[in-house]
Design a protein around this motif. Structure first.
Motif, PDB file in Angstrom:
ATOM      1  N   VAL A 249       0.842  -1.190   0.000  1.00 14.03           N
ATOM      2  CA  VAL A 249       0.000   0.000   0.000  1.00 14.03           C
ATOM      3  C   VAL A 249       0.881   1.244   0.000  1.00 14.03           C
ATOM      4  O   VAL A 249       1.860   1.319   0.742  1.00 14.03           O
ATOM      5  CB  VAL A 249      -0.919   0.024   1.248  1.00 14.03           C
ATOM      6  CG1 VAL A 249      -1.737   1.309   1.304  1.00 14.03           C
ATOM      7  CG2 VAL A 249      -1.826  -1.194   1.267  1.00 14.03           C
ATOM      8  N   LYS A 250       0.527   2.210  -0.840  1.00 12.67           N
ATOM      9  CA  LYS A 250       1.249   3.481  -0.869  1.00 12.67           C
ATOM     10  C   LYS A 250       0.215   4.598  -0.965  1.00 12.67           C
ATOM     11  O   LYS A 250      -0.741   4.500  -1.727  1.00 12.67           O
ATOM     12  CB  LYS A 250       2.202   3.535  -2.058  1.00 12.67           C
ATOM     13  CG  LYS A 250       3.034   4.790  -2.057  1.00 12.67           C
ATOM     14  CD  LYS A 250       4.234   4.699  -2.945  1.00 12.67           C
ATOM     15  CE  LYS A 250       5.053   5.965  -2.779  1.00 12.67           C
ATOM     16  NZ  LYS A 250       6.182   6.037  -3.636  1.00 12.67           N
ATOM     17  N   VAL A 251       0.416   5.651  -0.178  1.00 13.97           N
ATOM     18  CA  VAL A 251      -0.474   6.806  -0.202  1.00 13.97           C
ATOM     19  C   VAL A 251       0.218   7.940  -0.947  1.00 13.97           C
ATOM     20  O   VAL A 251       1.355   8.295  -0.624  1.00 13.97           O
ATOM     21  CB  VAL A 251      -0.867   7.245   1.224  1.00 13.97           C
ATOM     22  CG1 VAL A 251      -1.762   8.474   1.175  1.00 13.97           C
ATOM     23  CG2 VAL A 251      -1.564   6.104   1.965  1.00 13.97           C
ATOM     24  N   PHE A 252      -0.479   8.496  -1.951  1.00  8.11           N
ATOM     25  CA  PHE A 252       0.071   9.588  -2.753  1.00  8.11           C
ATOM     26  C   PHE A 252      -0.605  10.902  -2.361  1.00  8.11           C
ATOM     27  O   PHE A 252      -1.804  10.943  -2.077  1.00  8.11           O
ATOM     28  CB  PHE A 252      -0.142   9.312  -4.243  1.00  8.11           C
ATOM     29  CG  PHE A 252       0.665   8.149  -4.743  1.00  8.11           C
ATOM     30  CD1 PHE A 252       1.971   8.329  -5.167  1.00  8.11           C
ATOM     31  CD2 PHE A 252       0.127   6.872  -4.779  1.00  8.11           C
ATOM     32  CE1 PHE A 252       2.729   7.259  -5.616  1.00  8.11           C
ATOM     33  CE2 PHE A 252       0.870   5.793  -5.229  1.00  8.11           C
ATOM     34  CZ  PHE A 252       2.179   5.992  -5.650  1.00  8.11           C
ATOM     35  N   HIS A 253       0.192  11.974  -2.378  1.00  9.50           N
ATOM     36  CA  HIS A 253      -0.251  13.310  -1.987  1.00  9.50           C
ATOM     37  C   HIS A 253      -0.041  14.276  -3.153  1.00  9.50           C
ATOM     38  O   HIS A 253       0.698  13.956  -4.098  1.00  9.50           O
ATOM     39  CB  HIS A 253       0.546  13.780  -0.768  1.00  9.50           C
ATOM     40  CG  HIS A 253       0.446  12.858   0.393  1.00  9.50           C
ATOM     41  ND1 HIS A 253       1.324  11.814   0.600  1.00  9.50           N
ATOM     42  CD2 HIS A 253      -0.445  12.804   1.404  1.00  9.50           C
ATOM     43  CE1 HIS A 253       0.982  11.159   1.694  1.00  9.50           C
ATOM     44  NE2 HIS A 253      -0.090  11.738   2.207  1.00  9.50           N
ATOM     45  N   PRO A 254      -0.640  15.471  -3.095  1.00  7.46           N
ATOM     46  CA  PRO A 254      -0.433  16.445  -4.163  1.00  7.46           C
ATOM     47  C   PRO A 254       1.060  16.677  -4.425  1.00  7.46           C
ATOM     48  O   PRO A 254       1.856  16.797  -3.499  1.00  7.46           O
ATOM     49  CB  PRO A 254      -1.104  17.714  -3.608  1.00  7.46           C
ATOM     50  CG  PRO A 254      -2.174  17.180  -2.702  1.00  7.46           C
ATOM     51  CD  PRO A 254      -1.566  15.958  -2.063  1.00  7.46           C
ATOM     52  N   GLY A 255       1.410  16.686  -5.713  1.00  3.25           N
ATOM     53  CA  GLY A 255       2.801  16.872  -6.114  1.00  3.25           C
ATOM     54  C   GLY A 255       3.548  15.569  -6.348  1.00  3.25           C
ATOM     55  O   GLY A 255       4.601  15.565  -6.975  1.00  3.25           O
TER      56      GLY A 255
END
Length: 140
Positions: free
Chosen positions: A101-107
């Motif tokens: 699992v990986k969480v992506f954020h703005p940018g």
């Protein structure tokens, strides 16, 4: 006394195996097959057939993808459809077929190749928005 310690060691080992193996074994079972509260809008597309020899039926496309809170993009493969993504808004949780699992954020950016099988979900309180650029085979 040794038998009792051996039994406890065995039970702890079994527990660790079950616990550590759970995400990978469970990821495929719990991954949704369809989409929920998801919208994709093609912003631009280029027919690659006239541009590059051997690319008939393929297009380079740019889409804006939006996943509403509680929504998801079901499990899918990128075989025959490589992509690059730029995350604009919200937090996108991406779960791979192996349970990673990986969480992506703005940018943030990511890519997907022929070996990528994953799904996206929005666990947050605001929409997830991302730009996806892929080579799409429009004629099968």
């Amino acid at each position: 006394m040794k038998a009792r310690n051996l039994f406890y060691s065995f039970m702890v080992s079994v527990g660790l195996l079950l616990f550590c193996g759970y995400p990978a074994a469970n990821s495929q079972e719990t991954a949704p097959r369809g989409n929920k509260d998801f919208k994709a809008e093609v912003k631009q597309a280029v027919d690659l057939g006239p541009e590059i020899e051997g690319m008939n039926g393929r297009q380079l496309r740019m889409r804006t993808l939006t996943i509403e809170p509680g929504g998801y993009i079901g499990i899918h493969s990128h075989k025959d459809r490589p992509a690059v993504v730029y995350f604009l808004h919200g937090e996108d949780t991406v779960t791979s077929e192996d349970g990673t699992v990986k969480v992506f954020h703005p940018g943030d950016t990511s890519s997907a190749d022929k070996d990528t099988i994953h799904w996206h979900r929005n666990d947050g309180k605001e929409p997830v928005t991302l730009i996806a650029v892929d080579v799409f085979h429009k004629v099968k």
